[in-house]
Motif scaffolding. Structure first.
Motif, short mmCIF file in Angstrom:
data_model
loop_
_atom_site.label_atom_id
_atom_site.label_comp_id
_atom_site.label_asym_id
_atom_site.label_seq_id
_atom_site.Cartn_x
_atom_site.Cartn_y
_atom_site.Cartn_z
N ASP A 78 -6.55 1.96 -7.82
CA ASP A 78 -5.73 1.18 -7.55
C ASP A 78 -5.12 0.43 -8.73
OD1 ASP A 78 -5.44 1.92 -4.98
OD2 ASP A 78 -6.34 0.19 -4.00
N ARG A 91 -9.72 -2.72 -4.33
CA ARG A 91 -10.77 -1.82 -3.43
C ARG A 91 -11.11 -0.63 -4.30
NH1 ARG A 91 -6.92 -1.48 1.75
NH2 ARG A 91 -6.59 -3.71 2.24
N SER A 92 -10.48 -0.41 -5.35
CA SER A 92 -11.03 0.82 -6.16
C SER A 92 -10.53 0.69 -7.50
CB SER A 92 -10.47 1.97 -5.50
OG SER A 92 -8.91 2.35 -5.63
N THR A 145 -9.43 -9.02 -4.52
CA THR A 145 -10.29 -8.18 -5.35
C THR A 145 -9.98 -6.54 -5.04
OG1 THR A 145 -12.16 -9.68 -4.77
CG2 THR A 145 -12.63 -7.41 -5.58
N ASP A 154 -7.39 -8.34 1.49
CA ASP A 154 -7.97 -8.54 0.30
C ASP A 154 -7.92 -7.00 -0.27
OD1 ASP A 154 -9.48 -9.68 -1.73
OD2 ASP A 154 -10.91 -8.72 -1.02
N GLY A 155 -7.33 -6.94 -1.45
CA GLY A 155 -7.34 -5.49 -1.93
C GLY A 155 -6.19 -4.77 -1.81
N ASP A 156 -5.11 -5.27 -1.21
CA ASP A 156 -3.92 -4.68 -0.84
C ASP A 156 -3.02 -4.53 -2.34
OD1 ASP A 156 -4.12 -3.99 2.04
OD2 ASP A 156 -2.92 -5.92 2.49
N ASN A 212 0.90 -1.50 -0.04
CA ASN A 212 0.24 -0.02 0.11
C ASN A 212 0.73 1.20 0.04
OD1 ASN A 212 -2.30 -1.69 -0.07
ND2 ASN A 212 -2.70 -1.53 2.09
#
Length: 270
Positions: free
Chosen positions: A123, A119-120, A117, A90-92, A75
Motif C-alpha cells: 500500500d 496495512r502493508s 498505520t 486504520d490502514g485504508d 481502497n
C-alpha cells in the motif's frame, strides 16, 4: 464537446493559479481530516469549508449531477467516490479529488494517503509510486513536443513499480471548464497527441491499481472500483505551459519540490 483546445494568456493562467491554490488548501484540510474514525463526509466537509471561506465555487458539486464538493474514494474505490457515512479504518488507502472555480477559471487536483498505520508495504508503494508517476508526467510536460511524452513517462514509473493504469480514465485540459480538450493519457499510445505549446493548460492525473486495469461503476453511477477488488491510488495536478516554461497551478511552489528530482525548475507566471 472536448475537441478544441482552449489556449490561455498569462493573465488567465494567473487567475487559474488562484483557483489552484484554493484547491491546494482544500486538499490539505481534507488530508488532515482523513483519520481513522472519520467519515468520508467529514473529509469532504473539510475541503468544502476551505472553498467556501475563499469565496470560490466548487466545480464538482452538481457536475453532471454529482452530489458532493469532493470525491473521496477508499481502497478499491479508485475515483469518483461519493462521500457519505463510510467510516475510515486504520490502514485504508484514501484518495481525495476536488476542484474550485475563481472568476470563471478552474483548478483541479487530487491526493492519496494512508489513514493511520499502513496495512502493508504494498500500500505504501502504491501511494508513493502513483505520486512519483504524476511528477514524472509533469516533468515530461516541461520538455515534450507532444503529450505522448507525458503518458510514456507515467508508464515508465508504473511498469517499474508493477502497477497498472486504470483503463478508460485519463487526464484532461482545463480552463473555463473543468474538463476540456486535450485528453492526457496515463500510458503510451500509438499515434501523435496534441502539441505542447505556450497557452496549454492540462490536468495530469495517473490512477493506478495494484491488480487488474479493468474496473466497474457501482450502482450510484459514479464510484469506480477495480474489477478484482485490488486497491488503487490517484494523484493529480493542474499545470500551465507558457513561453518561459511550466508552472504547477495547484501547488504553492509551482511544483518546485516535485520537479526537483527531475532537474527541472518551474517558471513563475509573473
Amino acid at each position: 464537446m472536448r475537441d478544441r483546445i482552449e489556449y490561455k494568456t498569462r493573465e488567465q493562467m494567473r487567475v487559474m493559479a488562484r483557483a489552484g491554490l484554493v484547491v491546494e488548501r482544500a486538499l490539505a484540510a481534507a488530508k488532515t481530516a482523513a483519520v481513522p474514525g472519520a467519515t468520508t463526509r467529514d473529509i469532504e466537509a473539510a475541503a468544502a469549508a476551505v472553498i467556501a471561506d475563499a469565496g470560490a465555487t466548487s466545480n464538482f458539486l452538481g457536475y453532471y449531477g454529482f452530489p458532493s464538493t469532493a470525491c473521496v474514494s477508499v481502497n478499491d474505490e479508485i475515483v469518483h467516490g461519493i462521500p457519505g457515512d463510510r467510516v475510515i479504518e486504520d490502514g485504508d488507502v484514501v484518495s481525495i479529488d476536488c476542484g474550485a472555480i475563481v472568476d470563471g477559471w478552474h483548478g483541479d487536483s487530487a491526493i492519496s494517503l494512508i489513514a493511520g498505520t499502513p496495512r502493508s508495504d504494498d500500500d505504501v508503494r502504491l501511494v508513493e509510486n502513483t505520486r512519483r508517476s504524476l511528477w514524472a508526467g509533469v516533468a515530461a510536460l516541461a520538455t515534450a513536443s507532444r503529450l505522448d511524452g507525458v503518458g510514456a513517462a507515467i508508464e515508465d514509473v508504473t511498469e517499474a513499480a508493477g502497477l497498472h493504469p486504470l483503463v478508460g480514465y485519463v487526464g484532461h485540459g482545463i480552463g473555463t471548464a473543468m474538463h476540456q480538450a486535450p485528453d492526457v493519457m496515463n500510458y503510451r499510445t500509438r499515434g501523435r497527441l496534441a502539441r505542447v505549446k505556450p497557452g496549454l493548460c492540462v490536468a495530469i492525473e495517473p490512477m493506478l491499481v495494484q491488480g487488474t486495469s479493468e474496473s466497474r461503476v457501482l450502482e450510484d453511477d459514479w464510484t469506480v472500483v477495480s474489477a478484482d477488488g485490488s486497491r488503487g491510488a490517484h494523484w493529480e495536478h493542474s499545470i500551465a505551459v507558457h513561453d518561459g516554461g511550466i508552472w504547477v497551478l495547484t501547488a504553492s511552489d509551482g511544483g518546485r519540490s516535485g520537479l526537483a528530482p527531475h532537474g527541472i525548475e518551474p517558471a513563475p507566471l509573473d
